[in-house]
Design an enzyme around this catalytic site. Sequence first.
Site, PDB file in Angstrom:
ATOM      1  N   ASP A  36       0.860  -1.120   0.082  1.00 27.16           N
ATOM      2  CA  ASP A  36       0.007  -0.040  -0.114  1.00 27.16           C
ATOM      3  C   ASP A  36       0.892   1.290  -0.011  1.00 27.16           C
ATOM      4  O   ASP A  36       1.906   1.011   0.323  1.00 27.16           O
ATOM      5  CB  ASP A  36      -1.028   0.004   1.115  1.00 27.16           C
ATOM      6  CG  ASP A  36      -2.186   0.912   0.927  1.00 27.16           C
ATOM      7  OD1 ASP A  36      -3.261   0.318   0.650  1.00 27.16           O
ATOM      8  OD2 ASP A  36      -2.029   2.023   1.147  1.00 27.16           O
ATOM      9  N   ASN A  89      -4.509  -5.762  -7.257  1.00 27.71           N
ATOM     10  CA  ASN A  89      -5.839  -4.962  -6.927  1.00 27.71           C
ATOM     11  C   ASN A  89      -5.705  -3.271  -6.623  1.00 27.71           C
ATOM     12  O   ASN A  89      -6.769  -2.712  -6.530  1.00 27.71           O
ATOM     13  CB  ASN A  89      -6.123  -5.564  -5.243  1.00 27.71           C
ATOM     14  CG  ASN A  89      -7.192  -4.740  -4.327  1.00 27.71           C
ATOM     15  OD1 ASN A  89      -8.350  -4.787  -4.811  1.00 27.71           O
ATOM     16  ND2 ASN A  89      -6.691  -3.956  -3.664  1.00 27.71           N
ATOM     17  N   TYR A 153     -12.304   5.610 -14.842  1.00 32.40           N
ATOM     18  CA  TYR A 153     -12.340   4.331 -14.225  1.00 32.40           C
ATOM     19  C   TYR A 153     -12.757   3.317 -15.174  1.00 32.40           C
ATOM     20  O   TYR A 153     -12.021   2.049 -15.094  1.00 32.40           O
ATOM     21  CB  TYR A 153     -13.171   4.490 -13.123  1.00 32.40           C
ATOM     22  CG  TYR A 153     -12.917   3.371 -11.959  1.00 32.40           C
ATOM     23  CD1 TYR A 153     -12.060   3.105 -11.311  1.00 32.40           C
ATOM     24  CD2 TYR A 153     -14.144   2.001 -11.981  1.00 32.40           C
ATOM     25  CE1 TYR A 153     -11.879   1.951 -10.389  1.00 32.40           C
ATOM     26  CE2 TYR A 153     -13.703   1.137 -11.470  1.00 32.40           C
ATOM     27  CZ  TYR A 153     -12.874   0.926 -10.207  1.00 32.40           C
ATOM     28  OH  TYR A 153     -12.542  -0.043  -9.781  1.00 32.40           O
ATOM     29  N   THR A 187     -17.414  -0.516  -0.284  1.00 32.30           N
ATOM     30  CA  THR A 187     -16.011   0.286   0.163  1.00 32.30           C
ATOM     31  C   THR A 187     -16.036   1.878   0.189  1.00 32.30           C
ATOM     32  O   THR A 187     -17.200   2.307  -0.231  1.00 32.30           O
ATOM     33  CB  THR A 187     -14.918  -0.407  -0.838  1.00 32.30           C
ATOM     34  OG1 THR A 187     -15.359   0.151  -2.093  1.00 32.30           O
ATOM     35  CG2 THR A 187     -14.883  -1.859  -0.663  1.00 32.30           C
TER      36      THR A 187
END
Length: 284
Positions: A36, A89, A153, A187
């Site tokens: 991350d 991801n 996106y 999320t």
Amino acid sequence: MNLAGKAVVVTGAGRGLGAAYARLAAAEGASVIVNDVDAAAAEAVVADIRAAGGAAEPAVASIADWAGAGSVVQACVDAFGAIDGLVNNAGIFRLANPVEQDPDEFRAVLEVNVLGTAYCGLHAIRAMLARGTGSIVNVTSGSHAGSAAMGAYGASKGAVASLTYCWAADLAGTGVRVNAVSPNAHTRMADAYDSYLGAAAQGQNVAKSPAQNAPAVVYLLSDASADLHGQIVRIDGDELSMVAHPTVQGHGAQNPAWTASAVAAAFASGSVGPISPVGLHRTA
């Protein structure tokens, strides 16, 4: 322990779907690199995995940078001796109507979602080919079929789908597999979507947890899915399904010397084939 003995990288694993993938992969026996850009978030997931008896290490880097992506893959090799699996991801999400689209935000989405996926995958493929084994799981989205306010996106996730198909063709017979998942969960991304579109968003992700998506990812990382290559698996709450590849519909119309008027006539007669609706839809 589907992943016992395997070393896996999960990018963007500090929270949300990535954290769910990392936790379940570790619970299923994998040693996990938690990547991350947020060091505290990555270290918190690592701490959770270790507290549950699993093996994990953080790797703080931006995968949108070639060297950063390479450092994440190398961290797995250095820590665990190899890389057996990669979950691509990491991604960012920006919503905009085309007339309001900020070009810098558009670029940022493509750099993280497309280049980041590509860079990590390219580094991982090279390491996996040296051993003749490995599984890459890319993360795409149903938005690549068309969704309001998601030009950047959706385009990025369409590119990820195409990358999955192309790499599958490149790697056929090598022992290295590439598949993708199309997840759906509540999320921060879902919250942003609901906030931007309001009632039109229909709150479709509210009851869907990131954890519901993780078993399919673990399956694709495992040897149990050895026969799957170049596929997109869709998870939508309690439903598991497959997303079809782009396909030519029917036999089309034939003409050795097309003109604009002949093309118009072919469409008017319906001989070119059915017209697809915009957006992800279910076949009969």
